[in-house]
Design a protein around this motif. Structure first.
Motif, PDB file in Angstrom:
ATOM      1  N   MET A 114       6.611  23.068 -10.881  1.00  0.00           N
ATOM      2  CA  MET A 114       6.142  21.712 -10.714  1.00  0.00           C
ATOM      3  C   MET A 114       4.867  21.725  -9.885  1.00  0.00           C
ATOM      4  SD  MET A 114       8.166  18.471  -9.162  1.00  0.00           S
ATOM      5  CE  MET A 114       7.807  18.513  -7.444  1.00  0.00           C
ATOM      6  N   LYS A 115       3.834  21.133 -10.410  1.00  0.00           N
ATOM      7  CA  LYS A 115       2.560  21.072  -9.713  1.00  0.00           C
ATOM      8  C   LYS A 115       2.544  19.864  -8.778  1.00  0.00           C
ATOM      9  CE  LYS A 115      -2.360  20.963 -10.404  1.00  0.00           C
ATOM     10  NZ  LYS A 115      -3.459  20.941 -11.307  1.00  0.00           N
ATOM     11  N   THR A 116       2.139  20.119  -7.531  1.00  0.00           N
ATOM     12  CA  THR A 116       2.046  19.055  -6.535  1.00  0.00           C
ATOM     13  C   THR A 116       0.587  18.680  -6.362  1.00  0.00           C
ATOM     14  OG1 THR A 116       3.934  19.998  -5.388  1.00  0.00           O
ATOM     15  CG2 THR A 116       2.590  18.435  -4.165  1.00  0.00           C
ATOM     16  N   THR A 117       0.293  17.393  -6.406  1.00  0.00           N
ATOM     17  CA  THR A 117      -1.068  16.963  -6.148  1.00  0.00           C
ATOM     18  C   THR A 117      -1.210  16.652  -4.666  1.00  0.00           C
ATOM     19  OG1 THR A 117      -0.522  14.674  -6.651  1.00  0.00           O
ATOM     20  CG2 THR A 117      -1.399  16.003  -8.456  1.00  0.00           C
ATOM     21  N   VAL A 118      -2.390  16.927  -4.154  1.00  0.00           N
ATOM     22  CA  VAL A 118      -2.659  16.718  -2.738  1.00  0.00           C
ATOM     23  C   VAL A 118      -3.584  15.519  -2.584  1.00  0.00           C
ATOM     24  CG1 VAL A 118      -3.690  17.745  -0.676  1.00  0.00           C
ATOM     25  CG2 VAL A 118      -2.371  19.170  -2.249  1.00  0.00           C
ATOM     26  N   ASP A 119      -3.200  14.623  -1.716  1.00  0.00           N
ATOM     27  CA  ASP A 119      -4.034  13.480  -1.383  1.00  0.00           C
ATOM     28  C   ASP A 119      -5.055  13.975  -0.354  1.00  0.00           C
ATOM     29  OD1 ASP A 119      -5.175  11.226  -0.208  1.00  0.00           O
ATOM     30  OD2 ASP A 119      -3.305  10.088  -0.213  1.00  0.00           O
ATOM     31  N   LEU A 120      -6.285  14.232  -0.800  1.00  0.00           N
ATOM     32  CA  LEU A 120      -7.283  14.823   0.078  1.00  0.00           C
ATOM     33  C   LEU A 120      -7.655  13.916   1.248  1.00  0.00           C
ATOM     34  CD1 LEU A 120      -9.591  16.634  -2.501  1.00  0.00           C
ATOM     35  CD2 LEU A 120      -7.759  17.579  -1.090  1.00  0.00           C
ATOM     36  N   GLN A 121      -7.680  12.630   1.022  1.00  0.00           N
ATOM     37  CA  GLN A 121      -7.985  11.700   2.110  1.00  0.00           C
ATOM     38  C   GLN A 121      -6.902  11.798   3.196  1.00  0.00           C
ATOM     39  OE1 GLN A 121      -8.865   7.767   0.795  1.00  0.00           O
ATOM     40  NE2 GLN A 121      -9.366   7.036   2.843  1.00  0.00           N
ATOM     41  N   GLN A 122      -5.645  11.864   2.771  1.00  0.00           N
ATOM     42  CA  GLN A 122      -4.553  12.011   3.732  1.00  0.00           C
ATOM     43  C   GLN A 122      -4.655  13.347   4.458  1.00  0.00           C
ATOM     44  OE1 GLN A 122      -0.595  12.006   2.085  1.00  0.00           O
ATOM     45  NE2 GLN A 122       0.366  12.024   4.080  1.00  0.00           N
TER      46      GLN A 122
END
Length: 143
Positions: A1-9
């Protein structure tokens, strides 16, 4: 499962200061860790020159290198950790260590620089005190 990263967070929660400046050296990103480290709020820092945190005696050298980097699109500090003095809002000296990376537009034009910065002031002072103590002990042993 690929996790996306919230770059702003990510930028807002990371413990190191993240400072982005545009091609002219104006601050365009100032995260909460930069606020804690340097004492300037995001509102105070955004749009300001990097001179905000650079000791006056080092500003000319900094800008000579910054302009050269913007003209050539290259930095000799790409993978190096730089250790330099900085200034807190209240005027006290800081010792910082940081890495830099060049930022480019989708077309490849150089748009600015990001620095990831860590406050090394207490470690620098501890090292200085240890070197002083060692020199004193060596002087005593040789006397």
């Amino acid at each position: 499962m690929k996790t996306t990263v919230d770059l702003q967070q990510l930028v807002s929660v990371i413990g190191d200061a993240v400072v982005v400046s545009d091609a002219e050296g104006s601050i365009t990103l100032w995260n909460p860790a930069a606020e804690r480290m340097f004492g300037f709020t995001e509102q105070e820092a955004l749009g300001q020159s990097l001179d905000l945190i650079i000791p006056q005696r080092l500003q000319q050298r900094h800008w000579d290198g910054y302009r050269k980097t913007m003209e050539t699109g290259q930095t000799r500090y790409g993978n190096d950790v730089l250790k330099v003095p900085a200034v807190h809002k209240d005027g006290r000296a800081l010792s910082i260590a940081f890495t830099v990376a060049l930022l480019r537009s989708a077309e490849g034009a150089l748009t600015g620089i990001v620095a990831v910065i860590r406050d090394e002031t207490s470690r620098f002072q501890e090292d200085r005190n240890l070197r002083k103590r060692l020199a004193e002990l060596e002087a005593r042993a040789g006397a």
